[in-house]
Write a protein that holds these residues in place. Structure first.
Motif, PDB file in Angstrom:
ATOM      1  N   PRO A   1     -72.326 -23.468 -26.874  1.00 61.03           N
ATOM      2  CA  PRO A   1     -71.933 -23.407 -25.462  1.00 61.03           C
ATOM      3  C   PRO A   1     -70.416 -23.317 -25.265  1.00 61.03           C
ATOM      4  N   ARG A   2     -69.686 -24.015 -26.111  1.00 61.84           N
ATOM      5  CA  ARG A   2     -68.214 -23.952 -26.021  1.00 61.84           C
ATOM      6  C   ARG A   2     -67.706 -22.550 -26.337  1.00 61.84           C
ATOM      7  N   LEU A   3     -68.263 -21.927 -27.357  1.00 58.93           N
ATOM      8  CA  LEU A   3     -67.798 -20.595 -27.752  1.00 58.93           C
ATOM      9  C   LEU A   3     -68.147 -19.535 -26.713  1.00 58.93           C
ATOM     10  N   ILE A   4     -69.349 -19.596 -26.150  1.00 56.47           N
ATOM     11  CA  ILE A   4     -69.752 -18.538 -25.210  1.00 56.47           C
ATOM     12  C   ILE A   4     -69.207 -18.753 -23.797  1.00 56.47           C
ATOM     13  N   SER A   5     -68.612 -19.918 -23.562  1.00 57.32           N
ATOM     14  CA  SER A   5     -67.994 -20.155 -22.254  1.00 57.32           C
ATOM     15  C   SER A   5     -66.473 -20.145 -22.348  1.00 57.32           C
ATOM     16  N   ASP A   6     -65.951 -19.654 -23.459  1.00 55.98           N
ATOM     17  CA  ASP A   6     -64.497 -19.603 -23.657  1.00 55.98           C
ATOM     18  C   ASP A   6     -63.842 -18.757 -22.558  1.00 55.98           C
ATOM     19  N   ALA A   7     -62.662 -19.164 -22.149  1.00 54.56           N
ATOM     20  CA  ALA A   7     -61.917 -18.427 -21.118  1.00 54.56           C
ATOM     21  C   ALA A   7     -61.599 -17.003 -21.574  1.00 54.56           C
ATOM     22  N   ASN A   8     -61.464 -16.812 -22.870  1.00 53.14           N
ATOM     23  CA  ASN A   8     -61.227 -15.476 -23.422  1.00 53.14           C
ATOM     24  C   ASN A   8     -62.590 -14.780 -23.522  1.00 53.14           C
TER      25      ASN A   8
ATOM     26  N   LYS B   1     -63.682 -13.000 -26.777  1.00 55.26           N
ATOM     27  CA  LYS B   1     -64.202 -13.893 -27.809  1.00 55.26           C
ATOM     28  C   LYS B   1     -65.632 -14.325 -27.478  1.00 55.26           C
ATOM     29  N   ALA B   2     -65.848 -14.715 -26.233  1.00 59.76           N
ATOM     30  CA  ALA B   2     -67.180 -15.160 -25.820  1.00 59.76           C
ATOM     31  C   ALA B   2     -68.212 -14.050 -26.028  1.00 59.76           C
ATOM     32  N   GLN B   3     -67.875 -12.841 -25.661  1.00 59.58           N
ATOM     33  CA  GLN B   3     -68.805 -11.716 -25.798  1.00 59.58           C
ATOM     34  C   GLN B   3     -69.082 -11.384 -27.263  1.00 59.58           C
ATOM     35  N   MET B   4     -68.109 -11.555 -28.127  1.00 62.78           N
ATOM     36  CA  MET B   4     -68.332 -11.323 -29.564  1.00 62.78           C
ATOM     37  C   MET B   4     -69.328 -12.347 -30.119  1.00 62.78           C
ATOM     38  N   VAL B   5     -69.224 -13.584 -29.662  1.00 62.41           N
ATOM     39  CA  VAL B   5     -70.160 -14.616 -30.111  1.00 62.41           C
ATOM     40  C   VAL B   5     -71.566 -14.304 -29.600  1.00 62.41           C
ATOM     41  N   ILE B   6     -71.675 -13.909 -28.353  1.00 63.36           N
ATOM     42  CA  ILE B   6     -72.982 -13.548 -27.798  1.00 63.36           C
ATOM     43  C   ILE B   6     -73.584 -12.370 -28.557  1.00 63.36           C
ATOM     44  N   ALA B   7     -72.762 -11.375 -28.849  1.00 62.63           N
ATOM     45  CA  ALA B   7     -73.247 -10.213 -29.611  1.00 62.63           C
ATOM     46  C   ALA B   7     -73.751 -10.642 -30.983  1.00 62.63           C
ATOM     47  N   ALA B   8     -73.027 -11.545 -31.640  1.00 65.52           N
ATOM     48  CA  ALA B   8     -73.462 -12.037 -32.950  1.00 65.52           C
ATOM     49  C   ALA B   8     -74.774 -12.815 -32.822  1.00 65.52           C
ATOM     50  N   MET B   9     -74.862 -13.677 -31.801  1.00 66.87           N
ATOM     51  CA  MET B   9     -76.054 -14.488 -31.586  1.00 66.87           C
ATOM     52  C   MET B   9     -77.292 -13.618 -31.364  1.00 66.87           C
ATOM     53  N   LEU B  10     -77.125 -12.534 -30.640  1.00 62.70           N
ATOM     54  CA  LEU B  10     -78.256 -11.657 -30.327  1.00 62.70           C
ATOM     55  C   LEU B  10     -78.838 -10.978 -31.564  1.00 62.70           C
ATOM     56  N   GLN B  11     -78.100 -10.985 -32.650  1.00 63.84           N
ATOM     57  CA  GLN B  11     -78.574 -10.394 -33.903  1.00 63.84           C
ATOM     58  C   GLN B  11     -79.285 -11.408 -34.798  1.00 63.84           C
ATOM     59  N   MET B  12     -79.288 -12.662 -34.396  1.00 61.22           N
ATOM     60  CA  MET B  12     -79.808 -13.740 -35.240  1.00 61.22           C
ATOM     61  C   MET B  12     -81.168 -14.221 -34.767  1.00 61.22           C
TER      62      MET B  12
END
Length: 157
Positions: A121-128, A131-142
């Protein structure tokens, strides 16, 4: 006092499911049991409900018959502090069940769980947002969420 208690309707496997969950979660126990009597609808003397606790969270399991089944509309999130916790809950709860995308799984009793590292939650709600979108993209592959890969996606963005 816990004001809201999840109530889980099983066909006739409440006892088996509760024992399964107790074997996976530390600090867990059965609190009370009720049995069917002469008025039914279950067999006289069989378990009707089991109140149990998983790491401080109370639940009730009912042997209610085949009228209802679980679906993805309701799931239980397990907040994991480490990759080892993610691995533990993922491996134990998925035995005999089905795994899905983004940390979701269905256990062998049809109950849906989300095994989620607390850093997500901390990573995907980052102000940047990049960065948040890169984490979401990675998560969607897992399927099982990979703590190291999620942190790497964040760091590399």
């Amino acid at each position: 006092m816990q004001r809201i208690t999840p109530f889980l309707w099983f066909n006739d496997q409440a006892e088996e499911a509760v024992e399964f969950y107790l074997s996976i979660f530390d600090d867990s126990r059965v609190l009370t049991q009720t049995k069917y009597g002469e008025v039914g609808p279950g067999p006289v003397g069989s378990i009707m409900t089991i109140e149990f606790e998983l790491q401080g969270q109370k639940f009730v399991a009912l042997n209610g018959g085949p009228h209802f089944t679980f679906n993805e509309a309701v799931s239980f999130v397990i907040h994991c502090e480490s990759a080892q916790e993610v691995d533990h809950f993922w491996e134990k709860l998925s035995v005999g069940g089905e795994t899905s995308q983004c940390g979701w799984l269905k256990d062998k009793y049809g109950v849906f769980w989300q095994v989620v590292p607390t850093l997500l939650p901390r990573l995907i709600s980052d102000a940047n947002q990049d960065k948040a979108q890169m984490v979401i993209a990675a998560m969607l592959q897992m399927q099982k969420l990979d703590v190291v890969a999620l942190q790497t996606a964040y760091d590399d963005a």
